[in-house]
Every structure is written in C-alpha cells, then in structure tokens.
Design an enzyme around this catalytic site. Structure first.
Site, PDB file in Angstrom:
ATOM      1  N   GLU A 124       0.842  -1.185   0.000  1.00 32.64           N
ATOM      2  CA  GLU A 124       0.000   0.000   0.000  1.00 32.64           C
ATOM      3  C   GLU A 124       0.885   1.246   0.000  1.00 32.64           C
ATOM      4  O   GLU A 124       1.825   1.294   0.775  1.00 32.64           O
ATOM      5  CB  GLU A 124      -0.908   0.029   1.229  1.00 32.64           C
ATOM      6  CG  GLU A 124      -1.905   1.189   1.150  1.00 32.64           C
ATOM      7  CD  GLU A 124      -2.857   1.266   2.335  1.00 32.64           C
ATOM      8  OE1 GLU A 124      -2.758   0.432   3.256  1.00 32.64           O
ATOM      9  OE2 GLU A 124      -3.684   2.179   2.325  1.00 32.64           O
ATOM     10  N   GLY A 268       3.566   2.530  10.820  1.00 33.02           N
ATOM     11  CA  GLY A 268       3.303   1.728  12.009  1.00 33.02           C
ATOM     12  C   GLY A 268       3.101   0.253  11.706  1.00 33.02           C
ATOM     13  O   GLY A 268       3.748  -0.613  12.297  1.00 33.02           O
ATOM     14  N   ALA A 269       2.199  -0.019  10.782  1.00 31.33           N
ATOM     15  CA  ALA A 269       1.874  -1.409  10.485  1.00 31.33           C
ATOM     16  C   ALA A 269       1.018  -1.448   9.230  1.00 31.33           C
ATOM     17  O   ALA A 269       0.589  -0.403   8.739  1.00 31.33           O
ATOM     18  CB  ALA A 269       1.099  -2.040  11.645  1.00 31.33           C
ATOM     19  N   MET A 270       0.773  -2.678   8.730  1.00 28.82           N
ATOM     20  CA  MET A 270       0.028  -2.810   7.476  1.00 28.82           C
ATOM     21  C   MET A 270      -0.906  -4.016   7.546  1.00 28.82           C
ATOM     22  O   MET A 270      -0.491  -5.097   7.931  1.00 28.82           O
ATOM     23  CB  MET A 270       1.034  -2.934   6.318  1.00 28.82           C
ATOM     24  CG  MET A 270       0.402  -3.152   4.970  1.00 28.82           C
ATOM     25  SD  MET A 270      -0.616  -1.725   4.467  1.00 28.82           S
ATOM     26  CE  MET A 270      -1.871  -2.562   3.506  1.00 28.82           C
ATOM     27  N   HIS A 304      -6.235  -1.763  15.342  1.00 33.38           N
ATOM     28  CA  HIS A 304      -6.460  -1.041  14.086  1.00 33.38           C
ATOM     29  C   HIS A 304      -6.272  -1.972  12.878  1.00 33.38           C
ATOM     30  O   HIS A 304      -7.144  -2.069  12.015  1.00 33.38           O
ATOM     31  CB  HIS A 304      -5.504   0.143  14.011  1.00 33.38           C
ATOM     32  CG  HIS A 304      -5.645   0.976  12.780  1.00 33.38           C
ATOM     33  ND1 HIS A 304      -6.394   2.132  12.735  1.00 33.38           N
ATOM     34  CD2 HIS A 304      -5.140   0.821  11.534  1.00 33.38           C
ATOM     35  CE1 HIS A 304      -6.344   2.640  11.523  1.00 33.38           C
ATOM     36  NE2 HIS A 304      -5.585   1.870  10.767  1.00 33.38           N
ATOM     37  N   GLU A 305      -5.141  -2.656  12.834  1.00 32.99           N
ATOM     38  CA  GLU A 305      -4.865  -3.508  11.667  1.00 32.99           C
ATOM     39  C   GLU A 305      -5.850  -4.668  11.614  1.00 32.99           C
ATOM     40  O   GLU A 305      -6.327  -5.043  10.544  1.00 32.99           O
ATOM     41  CB  GLU A 305      -3.422  -4.024  11.683  1.00 32.99           C
ATOM     42  CG  GLU A 305      -2.342  -2.946  11.790  1.00 32.99           C
ATOM     43  CD  GLU A 305      -2.493  -1.790  10.827  1.00 32.99           C
ATOM     44  OE1 GLU A 305      -3.004  -1.985   9.720  1.00 32.99           O
ATOM     45  OE2 GLU A 305      -2.098  -0.665  11.207  1.00 32.99           O
TER      46      GLU A 305
HETATM   47  N1  B3K Z   1      -2.828   1.104   5.704  1.00 29.90           N
HETATM   48  C1  B3K Z   1      -1.510   1.268   6.249  1.00 29.90           C
HETATM   49  C2  B3K Z   1      -0.830   2.497   5.774  1.00 29.90           C
HETATM   50  C3  B3K Z   1      -0.122   2.357   4.488  1.00 29.90           C
HETATM   51  C4  B3K Z   1       0.679   3.596   4.211  1.00 29.90           C
HETATM   52  C5  B3K Z   1       1.255   3.601   2.847  1.00 29.90           C
HETATM   53  N2  B3K Z   1       2.092   4.768   2.603  1.00 29.90           N
HETATM   54  C6  B3K Z   1      -1.508   1.263   7.732  1.00 29.90           C
HETATM   55  C7  B3K Z   1      -2.796   1.533   8.376  1.00 29.90           C
HETATM   56  O1  B3K Z   1      -3.367   2.594   8.295  1.00 29.90           O
HETATM   57  O2  B3K Z   1      -3.319   0.626   8.976  1.00 29.90           O
HETATM   58 ZN    ZN Z   2      -5.241   1.979   8.795  1.00 29.52          ZN
END
Ligand code: B3K
Ligand code: ZN
Length: 899
Positions: A124, A268-270, A304-305
C-alpha cells in the site's frame, strides 16, 4: 523529475478499469540481489468500458518475458507502463509475466525488500508494481495463490496471505537445501493487500474459538530472541477479535491470522490480508523495555490492523481518494476499542482527551496550512503524502459524528447495512455515509445527509463562536452559536457544516440544570446534542433558575474550534464541577492558554514578571490534591497546552517567545506547587507489580510528572535531594516507564546527573533497538537551554548506533528534533532549518516517503515572525531547488512555497 513526469491525479477523472484480473498465481524465487517473479494471471475485458489496450504498472523491474495464452506477444513500454495492444477481444486471457527485482537495493521499503536478512513487502498504496507488472489500483480484486521458493537454512519460514496448502523440499541449490511453501488466499483482494515474508523467524501461537464457534490460529512472528516481548501483542490481538464480534458482530474470516514484526518499516503497520506486517515498535513489549505509552500504542495498532480486515479488506476503497473510507472508519474503531477496554468513565475520558490532543496539535495545523485537504481529497501528486492526520484522525471524527447523530445502536445498524450492501466491493465515502443514514431513516443524519457530506469535501477547521446571556426576569438563557471556516488552498469559501454540539448548563455551585428549550412541554435531561446547520443558531432555554455556565461541545462532539469568551470564574466552575470530564479538562486548558496568550502578547519578559496568578495555581493545586479524580486525569489537566497548540492561536508566531513563556509557566508550577508535587510523588510512586492497566498507568504518569517538576524546581532552589532521588529511581526502577520518566526528569531539567544517567542507560540497553530509539529521541527532544540541542543532534548523527536508513532511528533523532522540539528547532541563527534541509535532501535519496514526512516540519513557516520566516523560506527553497527531488518531497515543498 526522478520518477518521470510528476502528474496530478484527479478524483473527477476516475474511470473503471478496462480489464478485470480474476486470478493471480505468483511464484517467487527469493534471492536478495535478484529475486525472480513469475506472474500468471487470468484477465478479462470489462464489458462496461470501451475496448482499449492493457496498461500494466511497473517500477524498477527487469522484464524478461511476456506470454499471452502461452504465446510470445508484442508489447511496448510507455514510461513505467507495460502496454499490450493486441489482446484477444473475447474470452479469458492468460497472461504470463516474468520479471526480476533487487530487494537488497530497495531502500524505499516499498515493494519487496530485505531487512535483517529477511524478506518483507509493503504494497500500500502502490508498492505491488515494484514486485510485478499489474493493474495496481484498489478496485481490481483478484484471487491469489503464491508459491515461495528459497534457501531453507536462511529462510526457514515462508509466509504469504491466506492458508498454507503445501510445503516441501526442492532440489538443492548452490547454497544447499531449498524448500517451498504454497499459500492460497480464499478471499479476493486488491493487490495493495498482498504480502510475503521469508526469513528466520519464530512465532508465539494461540488457538482461539470465536463466539461463532470457529477455530482460528493466531501467530505473532518475531526474530529469535524477541519471543518474550510478544505476549502483549497477542493479548491485544485476542481482545481485538473478541471486541469486533461483540460490538459489531464481525468475526475473523480466516483459519489463520498472522502478525510479523520488522525493524525496518516506513510506518506503524500494514493490514495485509491474514498477514499483517508490523513495525517492531508496535509489537514488541515487556516491562523492562517498553513504556505504558508503548503498551497502549501496541493495543491500538494491533486493533487497528485487525479491524481493517472488515473495514478496508472485505470492503475496500474504489480509488485512493476514498482512503478515509477505510482509515477514518478504522481509526474510529480502534479508538472505540481502546475506550471499551479502558473501562470506566474516567479512563474512557483520558483516552478521548489524548485523541483530541493529537487532533488539535497535528490535524488542526495541517488543516490551516499549505497541505490542507478535505477528508476526501480532490487531487494529489503522490498518494503517500495523503496518509495524513486529516484522512485518519479527522476522518475518524467524521465517523464519530455520524454515530453521534444516529446513536450507538443506530450506528451498529448502519455498519450492518454497509456490509450487507458492499461486502466484497471497492466503494466510496459516499457509500459509507449513505449506508449509515439509510439504516436510520428518521435520524438527523438521514435528514441532513447531503449537507453532512461537506465534511468529506471541504477542508479547514470550522470555528464555532458561542455567546450566551441570562435574563433573570424571564428565567431564560439565550445561547447563540455561529460557524465560519477560513479559506484553504483551492477552496476560497465554504458552505455551513453540520455540527453536532453536545451541551449542558451548570450552576456556579456545580449542579447540572435540566434542559428545556422554548416551546418544549417539559424539561429533558441535563445534556443534549444540538445540531448546528446554518451560519448561526439561537437557542432559548427556559425555566433556568439562575445564571448558568454553558458546557459546550462536550466530549469534543465535533472537530471544530470553539470560541467562547468564558470568564475565569466560569472556567473555574467548569474545571471544578463539569460532569463531562472532557470539558473539565478543557476548562483547565483554556485557563492555561489564556494566561499564555496574554503574556505572549504583552511587553513583559518571562524573567521579570510572573505568567501565572494565584487563582490559577490554586485551581491546579485543587486538581492535583483532589481526593477522587484519577491520577491519569490529573496529569492531563496539569499538562500545559503544547507549544504548537499555543502557536496555532497566534497570527504571528515567535517560537522562542512561545517556548520561553511556556517554560516559565512550567517552572512556576514546579516551584509554587513544590510540596504538592512531593506529596504526589510520595503517594503515587508505588504502582505495584507492573501491569499496563489504566489505574497503575495513571499513577506512573503522575509520578513521572512530579519528578520532572521536582527536578525543574531544583534548578532554582539548588535542591540536591530530589534529583538524587530521581537518579536512584532511574537506577532501581522495576519497569521502563518509571525508569524512562526518571531519566527524562534529569535530562529535561538539564541536571548534571543527566549525563551519567544517559551513559548508563545506553550501556544497559545497547542491544535493544527500540530502547535506543528512546535514548536518541530523548536527547533530540529535550528542552534547549542555550542552543545545546542541535550540536548534540549533529554529534548523535555520527554515533555508531545511528543509521539513517532505518526509519525508526531516523525518526527518533531527526524528527524528534525538527518536528517535536520547536524551542530547539527554531533558532534565530537558522541552523535548525539548515540541518532540516540537509536531512530532507539526504533522506530523499534513500527513502522519499520518510523524507516527505520530514519535509512537513516547516509547513507553518508563513506564520513565523522574522527572522524565522525568511530563514525558513530560504531553507524550503533550497530543498525545492534540488533538481532530482522525488515527487513525494517536491509535492510538499511546492505546496509550502505556493502563494
Ligand atoms: N494502511 C496502512 C498504511 C499504508 C501507508 C502507505 N504509505 C496502515 C494503516 O493505516 O493501517
Ligand atoms: Zn489503517
């Protein structure tokens, strides 16, 4: 420009893809210097779109072969795109693309990269195109199967999305035995949710049975040696699964859910489907290495993730302009999760205050600066620049307002409607708002939906002006609320917003009055939500026995600036008696802010005159000594408004004056409440065996504040006892929170014990990367007394433990100085800005995403007083003049310089 021509992408230009990709079968031969990727896809033409060539995105790939239905084919390159013009008009198309890439050289950490000899991915927003040629856009959703092949000794663990369906040995390679693993994801997904991980990793495992009775395997993968730091992340994951089932009826849709931690990560995380990849900062914790804040962050990021699995993955975004569809909603969900876990009213309020503080110190400035954009932007150059506090935090406030307008149960019904309608689809912010409104046809939201959606389209923070007057004769109280919103780039004038204002009226002795509006038959409860929709609204409350104090925007019911000419007496009443804990805290902040602004605007110098009066000090003493308020809440009230927040209230900012005045306020609080801080320390310093629960966390945070104040006071009094005690606590602490707070107290007060403490801390934790980050951050973020911070930061850049390529380390040293230490950064000699421009340019060559974040540190330069303003402009211009800037940094600096 380095990335080819920078072009503006516009929301209005959206068109559906000309092709759909139904299945993707990927085979990776993993090798750090040259990874081979075989991509076999089935595509078909989108019958709704006129026939056109297939254009696949790719970046930094070496293309070896393209086959269509098993045959060689002609193709051309157009910039970064692979263009196939002669595809069959009918039927499914088998496309086979063979490429190689170089993960070891990938310092951008987008696509496939190597960290500590393991492979990780980040796709992402647009990283998948750095792995293979593809339709790299979120509305193309496909079924994936993935085979990973690698040396067995170096990469014993091979992971991808979904379920492991096969694994086994391969023929030996030049480096010995090789093996493979094949993964199949049962859910369709956009390519930004693809992930793979390969390396030497170990996992904490947990089997759970969901409410629905299904069994799942949860795993948290880390490097060997870090397993003892995974318990909290696993607990947070289990709590997340249970919460989403209980609150929204959403259950885990996979047999296996994996989290993997890496120390090289841009954010932070994905939320990759079934295979979340995390920055170690948001996974690893034990009491010896992590603070209470780390524990809380881990809980919220794990949540969140995980919550993205429904809000983001099952229902995803049609295009990147809709980013807040998943991010705003998921932040709202993680905030609610943390509040629900926190438990009682006070702990919930503490979390709410912390969230609002982030919004006001980071998002409000963004909304007033050159990068201001609506929650659903209309255009961008580099999408990575739009993972902002506006998309995330303001987006969450917009979702929260929908909940306020339809009620908590109505919101849950709306969520159910959203999934009924859109499960498996790529949709828009409009679709979300409509689902919530349609499920609540009699609500204010349904009635006001088109106007409510202005929150998505208009940037800027609305300002609500409130004024009230009491008429003793008619026993009525008239309250007028009016709204306005300053222009933002590209939006000169704004239409009125829908602003829910939760309010109450209290008497000076602290009673809540029942609320009855003129024309209503009887009085209702003492708190209610009024919806402001016009430029101005006048309310008349009747049967009001005595002049009330209005408590407005309770719980921060809308992301607005509330301007109200409260007298000190009114604010003291609210601070002492408001039943809404948020507004109780807010009253204290207003009292502090008033004094800061008054002094800043006066000719007085902090050394010559006092900033704080006896009434304010006494009010703070009352809070500190209060018999029933929670320690965490006290700490929040006693914390003065941040320098950035104070600066936002001024038209022209002299950052040194803001800093000096706030420091003078802190010092005065330290000295005049000396005995109270001692009392606070003595009565709170034992928080029992370490547990990161709200009550003991609160005790530790108040104790930490007390030590900071006592060390600060010691600067003036010459006291040696408290700094000595602080050093002792630093040495003996049983957990990182207490240890670090004590260290911070010494460093922040500039005490001579700071140097030996820092040295000892480094020696004790030299093997712990996340602790070393704290060590760097503390020194870069400390109070500047005589300009010593910048030279220290420069010196730390040369420290053997510093590494600019590691984003956590770069953030801990450079961002802590440039973005989080205004008193040290804004130097009259401009050396801070010179340092900033050097680092932006240096980082840009390595990692444009991280560089562009740093570039935002001077967003608000136009508000600065001279000589800062000219020096800042010069520094930004220096960056902008660099010929080979990334699109990421170029977009930020050109906005900053625009008129
Ligand atoms: N969706 C990812 C963020 C990706 C950032 C890309 N530059 C983390 C999050 O919001 O959970
Ligand atoms: Zn997010």
């Amino acid at each position: 420009m380095r990335e080819g021509q920078a072009s503006v992408i516009r929301r209005e230009d959206y068109t559906a893809p000309a092709f759909w990709i139904d299945t993707v079968d990927l085979t990776f031969d993993l090798d750090p210097a040259k990874t081979r990727v075989l991509n076999k896809m089935t595509l078909r033409r989108n019958p709704d779109v006129a026939a056109q060539p297939l254009r696949l995105d790719g970046e930094e790939l070496n293309l070896a072969r393209v086959l269509v239905n098993g045959q060689g084919t002609s193709f051309k390159m157009d910039g970064n795109q692979l263009v196939l013009e002669n595809l069959p008009a009918e039927g499914p198309i088998e496309l086979e693309i063979f490429t190689t890439c170089n993960p070891a050289k990938n310092t951008k950490l987008m696509g496939l990269y190597v960290s500590n000899e393991s492979f990780f991915t980040q796709c992402e927003a647009e990283g998948f195109r750095r792995i293979t040629y593809f339709l790299d856009r979120p509305d193309v959703m496909a079924s994936y199967s993935v085979t990973l092949r690698a040396d067995k000794a170096k990469y014993p663990v091979l992971l991808s999305n979904g379920n492991l369906v096969e694994q086994g040995a391969l023929e030996d390679g030049p480096n010995g035995p090789r093996h493979f693993a094949k993964w199949v994801d049962p859910h369709k997904k956009p390519c930004y949710l693809f992930a793979l991980v390969a390396g030497q990793l170990v996992a904490r495992e947990q089997r759970i049975t969901s409410r629905a009775g299904r069994e799942h395997l949860l795993q948290v993968y880390v490097r060997p040696g870090d397993l003892d730091k995974t318990e909290h992340a696993m607990n947070s994951l289990m709590a997340s699964v249970a919460w989403d089932e209980a609150r929204f009826g959403l259950s885990l849709d996979l047999e296996r859910f994996m989290i993997v931690a890496t120390s090289d990560f841009n954010m932070g995380a994905m939320e990759n489907k079934g295979l979340n990849i995390f920055n170690t900062k948001y996974v690893l914790a034990n009491q010896a290495t992590a603070t209470d804040a780390d524990y809380a962050n881990i809980e919220s990021v794990v949540g969140h993730e995980y919550f993205h699995n429904w809000t983001g993955n099952r229902v995803t975004c049609r295009d990147w302009f809709q980013l807040s569809l998943k991010e705003g909603l998921t932040v709202f969900r993680d905030q609610e999760f943390s509040q629900d876990l926190a438990g009682d009213l006070s702990a919930r309020a503490v979390k709410r205050i912390e969230d609002v503080r982030v919004l006001r110190t980071a998002q409000f400035p963004e909304d007033a600066g050159p990068m201001a954009h609506p929650v659903r932007p209309d255009s961008y150059i580099e999408i990575n620049n739009f993972y902002t506090v506006t998309i995330y935090e303001k987006g969450a406030e917009v979702v929260r307002m929908t909940q306020t307008l339809v009620g908590r149960d109505g919101f849950a019904k709306g969520m159910a409607r959203y999934f009924e309608r859109h499960d498996g689809q790529a949709v828009t912010c409009d679709d979300f708002a409509s689902a919530i409104a349609d499920a609540n046809p009699d609500s204010d939201l349904a009635r006001l939906l088109p106007q409510f959606k202005r929150w998505y389209s208009q940037a800027g923070t609305p300002r609500v002006q409130a004024s009230g007057s009491y008429d003793a004769g008619s026993r009525s109280y008239t309250l007028t609320l009016s709204q306005s919103c300053a222009p933002t780039p590209g939006q000169a004038s704004k239409e009125p917003f829908v602003i829910p204002v939760n309010l109450g009226l209290i008497t000076v002795d602290g009673r809540s009055l029942p609320l009855q509006l003129e024309g209503e038959a009887e009085a209702g409860p003492s708190s209610r939500t009024i919806v402001l929709t016009e430029a101005s609204l006048t309310l008349r409350f009747v049967n009001i026995e005595t002049e009330p104090v209005p408590s407005l925007l309770r719980g921060f019911s809308a992301p607005v600036v509330l301007a109200c000419d409260y007298t000190d007496a009114q604010l003291l009443t609210l601070l002492a008696h408001d039943t809404d804990p948020f507004n109780r805290w807010e009253a204290g902040q207003r009292l502090g802010l008033k004094r800061a602004l008054h002094f800043i605007n006066s000719p007085a110098q902090p050394g010559e005159a006092k900033v704080l009066d006896a009434a304010y000090i006494e009010a703070m003493r009352q809070v500190l000594r209060h018999p029933t308020l929670d320690a965490a809440f006290k700490e929040l009230v006693l914390t003065l408004p941040a320098e950035t927040y104070i600066a936002e209230q001024l038209d022209v900012v002299d950052p040194q004056r803001v800093h000096a005045v706030r420091e003078a306020m802190r010092e005065q609080l330290a000295l005049e409440l000396l005995h109270d801080w001692q009392w606070a320390y003595e009565t709170h310093h034992d928080s029992g065996g370490y547990r990161p629960d709200p009550v003991s966390t609160g005790r530790r945070s108040l104790t930490g504040m007390a030590l900071t104040m006592l060390c600060l006071a010691a600067r003036d009094t010459g006291d040696v006892v408290w700094p000595g005690k602080t050093y002792q606590r630093f040495k003996d602490a049983g957990n990182m929170t207490d240890r670090f707070n004590a260290l911070n107290a010494l460093v922040n007060s500039g005490h001579e014990l700071a140097a030996p403490a820092l040295e000892r801390f480094h020696a004790q934790f030299k093997g712990e990367a996340l602790v070393l980050d704290k060590w760097f951050a503390l020194q870069a973020g400390t109070c500047d007394r005589g300009g010593q911070v910048l030279p220290a930061v420069r010196q730390l850049m040369a420290h053997p433990d510093f590494n600019l390529r590691n984003p956590n380390r770069a953030r801990s040293l450079i961002f802590s100085y440039c973005s989080a230490n205004p008193g040290a950064f804004h130097r009259p000699d401009a050396a801070g800005y010179v340092f900033w421009s050097e680092r932006v340019m240096e980082l840009d060559a390595i990692n444009p995403q991280v560089a562009a974040r740093l570039a935002r540190a001077l967003d608000r330069w136009k508000k600065l007083a001279e000589p800062y303003r000219s020096a800042a402009r010069e520094a930004i211009a220096r960056v902008a003049a660099k010929p080979d800037l990334s699109n990421d940094v170029r977009e930020v600096v050109s906005h900053a310089l625009a008129d």
